[in-house]
Design a protein around this motif. Structure first.
Motif, PDB file in Angstrom:
ATOM      1  N   ALA A  12       0.810  -1.199  -0.494  1.00 43.68           N
ATOM      2  CA  ALA A  12       0.004  -0.225   0.207  1.00 43.68           C
ATOM      3  C   ALA A  12       0.740   0.804   0.561  1.00 43.68           C
ATOM      4  CB  ALA A  12      -0.561   0.313   1.296  1.00 43.68           C
ATOM      5  N   VAL A  82     -10.198   0.441   4.089  1.00 40.87           N
ATOM      6  CA  VAL A  82      -9.968  -0.155   2.966  1.00 40.87           C
ATOM      7  C   VAL A  82      -8.479   0.014   2.434  1.00 40.87           C
ATOM      8  CG1 VAL A  82     -10.419  -0.154   0.511  1.00 40.87           C
ATOM      9  CG2 VAL A  82     -12.411   0.046   1.916  1.00 40.87           C
ATOM     10  N   GLU A  85      -6.479  -2.189   4.775  1.00 43.11           N
ATOM     11  CA  GLU A  85      -6.947  -4.000   4.192  1.00 43.11           C
ATOM     12  C   GLU A  85      -6.961  -4.440   3.478  1.00 43.11           C
ATOM     13  OE1 GLU A  85     -11.152  -7.099   3.225  1.00 43.11           O
ATOM     14  OE2 GLU A  85     -11.259  -4.639   5.094  1.00 43.11           O
ATOM     15  N   TYR A  86      -6.351  -3.577   2.537  1.00 40.18           N
ATOM     16  CA  TYR A  86      -5.745  -4.576   0.784  1.00 40.18           C
ATOM     17  C   TYR A  86      -4.638  -3.343   0.129  1.00 40.18           C
ATOM     18  CZ  TYR A  86     -10.362  -6.390   0.526  1.00 40.18           C
ATOM     19  OH  TYR A  86     -10.922  -7.050   0.393  1.00 40.18           O
ATOM     20  N   VAL A  88      -4.031  -1.027  -1.652  1.00 38.91           N
ATOM     21  CA  VAL A  88      -3.928  -0.338  -1.430  1.00 38.91           C
ATOM     22  C   VAL A  88      -2.932   1.485  -2.372  1.00 38.91           C
ATOM     23  CG1 VAL A  88      -5.874   2.302  -1.879  1.00 38.91           C
ATOM     24  CG2 VAL A  88      -6.316  -0.074  -1.367  1.00 38.91           C
ATOM     25  N   CYS A 113      -4.340  -0.854  -7.834  1.00 40.11           N
ATOM     26  CA  CYS A 113      -3.589  -1.650  -6.998  1.00 40.11           C
ATOM     27  C   CYS A 113      -2.645  -1.684  -7.786  1.00 40.11           C
ATOM     28  CB  CYS A 113      -4.458  -2.701  -6.199  1.00 40.11           C
ATOM     29  SG  CYS A 113      -6.346  -2.261  -4.287  1.00 40.11           S
ATOM     30  N   GLU A 118      -6.984  -7.527  -6.646  1.00 43.66           N
ATOM     31  CA  GLU A 118      -7.139  -6.822  -5.265  1.00 43.66           C
ATOM     32  C   GLU A 118      -7.795  -5.468  -5.613  1.00 43.66           C
ATOM     33  OE1 GLU A 118      -2.632  -8.206  -3.962  1.00 43.66           O
ATOM     34  OE2 GLU A 118      -2.193  -6.066  -5.707  1.00 43.66           O
ATOM     35  N   GLU A 121     -11.736  -6.371  -5.745  1.00 43.22           N
ATOM     36  CA  GLU A 121     -11.798  -6.461  -3.866  1.00 43.22           C
ATOM     37  C   GLU A 121     -11.985  -4.854  -3.339  1.00 43.22           C
ATOM     38  OE1 GLU A 121      -9.641  -9.711  -2.768  1.00 43.22           O
ATOM     39  OE2 GLU A 121      -9.974 -10.969  -4.565  1.00 43.22           O
ATOM     40  N   ALA A 122     -10.854  -4.275  -3.542  1.00 36.13           N
ATOM     41  CA  ALA A 122     -11.086  -3.341  -2.819  1.00 36.13           C
ATOM     42  C   ALA A 122     -12.126  -2.143  -3.356  1.00 36.13           C
ATOM     43  CB  ALA A 122      -9.562  -2.333  -2.626  1.00 36.13           C
ATOM     44  N   LYS A 125     -15.367  -3.474  -1.728  1.00 34.04           N
ATOM     45  CA  LYS A 125     -15.659  -2.986  -0.326  1.00 34.04           C
ATOM     46  C   LYS A 125     -15.834  -1.516  -0.091  1.00 34.04           C
ATOM     47  CE  LYS A 125     -14.327  -3.877   4.257  1.00 34.04           C
ATOM     48  NZ  LYS A 125     -15.206  -4.376   4.716  1.00 34.04           N
TER      49      LYS A 125
END
Length: 153
Positions: A12, A82, A85-86, A88, A113, A118, A121-122, A125
């Motif tokens: 990230a 977010v 968690e990812y 990013v 990402c 990813e 998914e991000a 979310k």
């Protein structure tokens, strides 16, 4: 050779939240897409929510969005979750308030990402949590003259 996941581009980014906003003016896909540009990102996912002409079997003529003064801060809180968690690299989210017509853009979010999975998914979310947690309310006006308030987004 160093494993790929140790490369800084796989992690990230610092300050990954590039754009968060509540707007009374039309939203720009270009603005959001440009905000999430990052040379280390191999995937960018963008979601656009627009005003549709129906809901629950009824024809929608127009709608209005209103929000609590804390809405932008809540958007940022969700964006921070977010990003935590990812992996990013960059994230942007804007939501429109005021009176909108069928076809107008209501919300635009994007996430970049290192990889496409990813990013998808991000982005999912981000939009799902914004929809469920940010205090933005929708007031729909139907063709038959009835109206309806919808709890959030």
């Amino acid at each position: 050779m160093t494993p790929m996941n140790d490369h800084p581009g796989e992690q990230a980014a610092q300050d990954a939240i590039k754009l968060i906003g509540i707007r009374e003016t039309p939203l720009s896909l270009d603005e959001v897409f440009k905000a999430v540009g990052d040379d280390a990102a191999g995937g960018t996912a963008l979601f656009v929510g627009s005003v549709r002409n129906h809901d629950g079997g009824a024809d929608v003529d127009e709608l209005g969005y209103s929000c609590h003064p804390s809405a932008e801060a809540e958007m940022r809180r969700i964006a921070e979750k977010v990003v935590a968690e990812y992996p990013v690299r960059a994230l942007a989210a804007v939501h429109r308030v005021g009176e909108l017509a069928v076809g107008d853009l209501a919300v635009v979010v994007a996430v970049s990402c290192p990889h496409r999975g990813e990013a998808f998914e991000a982005c999912r979310k981000l939009i799902d949590d914004l929809k469920h947690e940010v205090p933005i309310w929708k007031h729909q006006k139907f063709s038959d003259g009835t109206e309806e308030w919808v709890g959030a987004c």
